[in-house]
Design an enzyme around this catalytic site. Structure first.
Site, PDB file in Angstrom:
ATOM      1  N   ASN A   9     127.199  10.890 -17.381  1.00 31.26           N
ATOM      2  CA  ASN A   9     127.316  12.220 -16.781  1.00 31.26           C
ATOM      3  C   ASN A   9     127.847  12.052 -15.361  1.00 31.26           C
ATOM      4  O   ASN A   9     127.115  11.608 -14.477  1.00 31.26           O
ATOM      5  CB  ASN A   9     125.937  12.890 -16.776  1.00 31.26           C
ATOM      6  CG  ASN A   9     125.934  14.218 -16.035  1.00 31.26           C
ATOM      7  OD1 ASN A   9     126.999  14.761 -15.706  1.00 31.26           O
ATOM      8  ND2 ASN A   9     124.752  14.745 -15.774  1.00 31.26           N
ATOM      9  N   TRP A  10     129.111  12.401 -15.194  1.00 32.23           N
ATOM     10  CA  TRP A  10     129.744  12.193 -13.881  1.00 32.23           C
ATOM     11  C   TRP A  10     129.295  13.221 -12.843  1.00 32.23           C
ATOM     12  O   TRP A  10     129.595  13.081 -11.664  1.00 32.23           O
ATOM     13  CB  TRP A  10     131.273  12.266 -14.012  1.00 32.23           C
ATOM     14  CG  TRP A  10     131.891  11.128 -14.769  1.00 32.23           C
ATOM     15  CD1 TRP A  10     131.252  10.142 -15.470  1.00 32.23           C
ATOM     16  CD2 TRP A  10     133.290  10.861 -14.901  1.00 32.23           C
ATOM     17  NE1 TRP A  10     132.161   9.285 -16.038  1.00 32.23           N
ATOM     18  CE2 TRP A  10     133.429   9.696 -15.699  1.00 32.23           C
ATOM     19  CE3 TRP A  10     134.461  11.476 -14.434  1.00 32.23           C
ATOM     20  CZ2 TRP A  10     134.674   9.151 -16.034  1.00 32.23           C
ATOM     21  CZ3 TRP A  10     135.694  10.942 -14.772  1.00 32.23           C
ATOM     22  CH2 TRP A  10     135.792   9.777 -15.557  1.00 32.23           C
ATOM     23  N   LYS A  11     128.646  14.276 -13.279  1.00 32.01           N
ATOM     24  CA  LYS A  11     128.259  15.375 -12.366  1.00 32.01           C
ATOM     25  C   LYS A  11     129.505  15.843 -11.609  1.00 32.01           C
ATOM     26  O   LYS A  11     130.588  15.847 -12.183  1.00 32.01           O
ATOM     27  CB  LYS A  11     127.113  14.931 -11.462  1.00 32.01           C
ATOM     28  CG  LYS A  11     125.949  14.334 -12.290  1.00 32.01           C
ATOM     29  CD  LYS A  11     124.693  14.100 -11.519  1.00 32.01           C
ATOM     30  CE  LYS A  11     123.627  13.523 -12.450  1.00 32.01           C
ATOM     31  NZ  LYS A  11     122.339  13.343 -11.799  1.00 32.01           N
ATOM     32  N   HIS A  98     120.471  20.554 -18.076  1.00 32.95           N
ATOM     33  CA  HIS A  98     120.214  19.470 -17.124  1.00 32.95           C
ATOM     34  C   HIS A  98     119.312  20.004 -16.005  1.00 32.95           C
ATOM     35  O   HIS A  98     119.427  21.165 -15.603  1.00 32.95           O
ATOM     36  CB  HIS A  98     121.542  18.959 -16.554  1.00 32.95           C
ATOM     37  CG  HIS A  98     121.371  17.684 -15.786  1.00 32.95           C
ATOM     38  ND1 HIS A  98     120.887  17.667 -14.504  1.00 32.95           N
ATOM     39  CD2 HIS A  98     121.579  16.400 -16.136  1.00 32.95           C
ATOM     40  CE1 HIS A  98     120.821  16.406 -14.086  1.00 32.95           C
ATOM     41  NE2 HIS A  98     121.227  15.614 -15.060  1.00 32.95           N
ATOM     42  N   GLU A 100     119.406  19.700 -12.930  1.00 35.38           N
ATOM     43  CA  GLU A 100     120.126  20.255 -11.775  1.00 35.38           C
ATOM     44  C   GLU A 100     120.549  21.698 -12.046  1.00 35.38           C
ATOM     45  O   GLU A 100     120.573  22.536 -11.143  1.00 35.38           O
ATOM     46  CB  GLU A 100     121.327  19.358 -11.428  1.00 35.38           C
ATOM     47  CG  GLU A 100     120.854  18.043 -10.821  1.00 35.38           C
ATOM     48  CD  GLU A 100     121.740  16.849 -11.084  1.00 35.38           C
ATOM     49  OE1 GLU A 100     122.894  17.010 -11.494  1.00 35.38           O
ATOM     50  OE2 GLU A 100     121.245  15.716 -10.882  1.00 35.38           O
ATOM     51  N   GLU A 170     114.726  13.372 -19.097  1.00 33.80           N
ATOM     52  CA  GLU A 170     115.089  12.953 -17.747  1.00 33.80           C
ATOM     53  C   GLU A 170     114.005  13.426 -16.772  1.00 33.80           C
ATOM     54  O   GLU A 170     114.028  14.590 -16.335  1.00 33.80           O
ATOM     55  CB  GLU A 170     116.429  13.563 -17.331  1.00 33.80           C
ATOM     56  CG  GLU A 170     117.607  13.102 -18.170  1.00 33.80           C
ATOM     57  CD  GLU A 170     118.924  13.234 -17.394  1.00 33.80           C
ATOM     58  OE1 GLU A 170     119.636  12.236 -17.290  1.00 33.80           O
ATOM     59  OE2 GLU A 170     119.221  14.326 -16.883  1.00 33.80           O
ATOM     60  N   GLY A 176     118.558   9.972  -9.640  1.00 35.73           N
ATOM     61  CA  GLY A 176     119.233   9.697  -8.382  1.00 35.73           C
ATOM     62  C   GLY A 176     118.320   9.145  -7.304  1.00 35.73           C
ATOM     63  O   GLY A 176     118.693   9.088  -6.130  1.00 35.73           O
ATOM     64  N   SER A 216     118.030   7.045 -13.179  1.00 43.97           N
ATOM     65  CA  SER A 216     118.227   5.737 -12.542  1.00 43.97           C
ATOM     66  C   SER A 216     118.359   4.590 -13.553  1.00 43.97           C
ATOM     67  O   SER A 216     117.850   3.497 -13.312  1.00 43.97           O
ATOM     68  CB  SER A 216     117.112   5.461 -11.529  1.00 43.97           C
ATOM     69  OG  SER A 216     117.133   6.430 -10.497  1.00 43.97           O
TER      70      SER A 216
HETATM   71  P1  13P Z   1     121.033   8.947 -12.215  1.00 45.08           P
HETATM   72  O1  13P Z   1     121.374   7.922 -13.280  1.00 45.08           O
HETATM   73  O2  13P Z   1     121.998   8.948 -11.073  1.00 45.08           O
HETATM   74  O3  13P Z   1     119.593   8.858 -11.800  1.00 45.08           O
HETATM   75  O4  13P Z   1     121.215  10.395 -12.915  1.00 45.08           O
HETATM   76  C1  13P Z   1     120.611  10.644 -14.120  1.00 45.08           C
HETATM   77  C2  13P Z   1     121.122  11.933 -14.641  1.00 45.08           C
HETATM   78  O5  13P Z   1     120.799  12.989 -14.119  1.00 45.08           O
HETATM   79  C3  13P Z   1     122.047  11.906 -15.787  1.00 45.08           C
HETATM   80  O6  13P Z   1     122.235  13.167 -16.329  1.00 45.08           O
END
Ligand code: 13P
Length: 254
Positions: A9-11, A98, A100, A170, A176, A216
């Site tokens: 997931n590149w966000k 997600h 976020e 998650e 993150g 992470s």
């Molecule tokens: P990180 O791997 O940067 O912790 O992010 C996880 C994530 O939100 C994947 O969707």
């Protein structure tokens, strides 16, 4: 049979040029280095989907996913992207719910349930995200929170639709932050989620659902996580933005 899926997931990262470079590197490295059976997904921003899908079309180990979709089919919804549009540019998967999006865009379970329906109606596989915050875990509310997220987002589905869904656990406190859930913590929750599905849809169906862990995930912790009985892959954020670390995570899955 559960599918093994490692999704990147590149966000909101990477220009088109950077993204094309990254996908080319990942594709070449996988061809040279990976003989396993996991599917690797590239989940870039919407605007790169069409170009990146074409770039990876010759590599069957790679698949394309989107980070979000509209719950509506079409119409006057400025700024939104429909599941049919995603399908038309070669998407096979779409992340729904997600943390976020739940946190910053107020997406709630009832709305996410509609997005799941829209994805399935277009033949996309929803990757339905769930996970508790740190406060919820510290307050020992995590099982309750997860049960609500999973049941309100998914349990309206028929068994045949439910079979198409991928779930990603998650924990918000591990995203993150560099703080991964321990393998035991992740396994406990994955088994709990599988148990919820078994109670609603039966043990056979539950055994066939892919449940990814996210938060992470790195090359250093991937193999241990993937060895757990109920962890079927990963949803990777930061470590998916570099070819070496993403490919090393994929290689941790036999
Ligand atoms: P990180 O791997 O940067 O912790 O992010 C996880 C994530 O939100 C994947 O969707």
């Amino acid at each position: 049979m559960r599918k093994k899926i490692i999704a990147g997931n590149w966000k909101m990262n990477k220009t088109l040029e950077e993204g094309m470079g990254l996908v080319s590197e990942i594709s070449n490295m996988l061809k040279d280095e990976y003989k396993g059976s996991a599917k690797a997904l590239i989940i870039p921003p919407f605007i790169h989907l069409n170009a990146l899908g074409k770039l990876m079309a010759d590599n069957s180990k790679l698949g394309l996913g989107a980070q979000n979709c509209s719950n509506h089919k079409s119409g006057a919804y400025t700024g939104e992207v429909s599941t049919e549009m995603l399908k038309s540019v070669g998407c096979e998967y779409v992340i729904i719910g997600h943390s976020e999006r739940r946190e910053y865009f107020n997406e709630h379970n009832a709305w996410l349930a509609q997005k799941v329906d829209a994805a399935l109606a277009s033949g996309l596989t929803p990757i339905y995200c769930c996970g508790e915050t740190l406060a919820e875990r510290e307050g020992n509310k995590h099982f309750e929170v997860l049960e609500t997220q999973v049941s309100e987002g998914l349990f309206h589905l028929s068994a045949s639709d439910m079979e198409q869904v991928v779930i990603a656990y998650e924990p918000v406190w591990a995203i993150g932050t560099g703080k991964t859930a321990s393998t035991a913590q992740a396994q406990e929750i994955h088994a709990f989620i599988r148990g919820l599905i078994a109670a609603k849809y039966g043990a056979d169906l539950a055994q066939n659902i892919t449940i990814q862990y996210g938060g992470s995930v790195k090359p250093e912790n991937a193999a241990e996580l993937f060895a757990a009985a109920d962890i079927d892959g990963a949803l990777v954020g930061g470590a998916a933005l570099q070819s070496r670390s993403f490919v090393d995570i994929i290689k941790a899955m036999a």
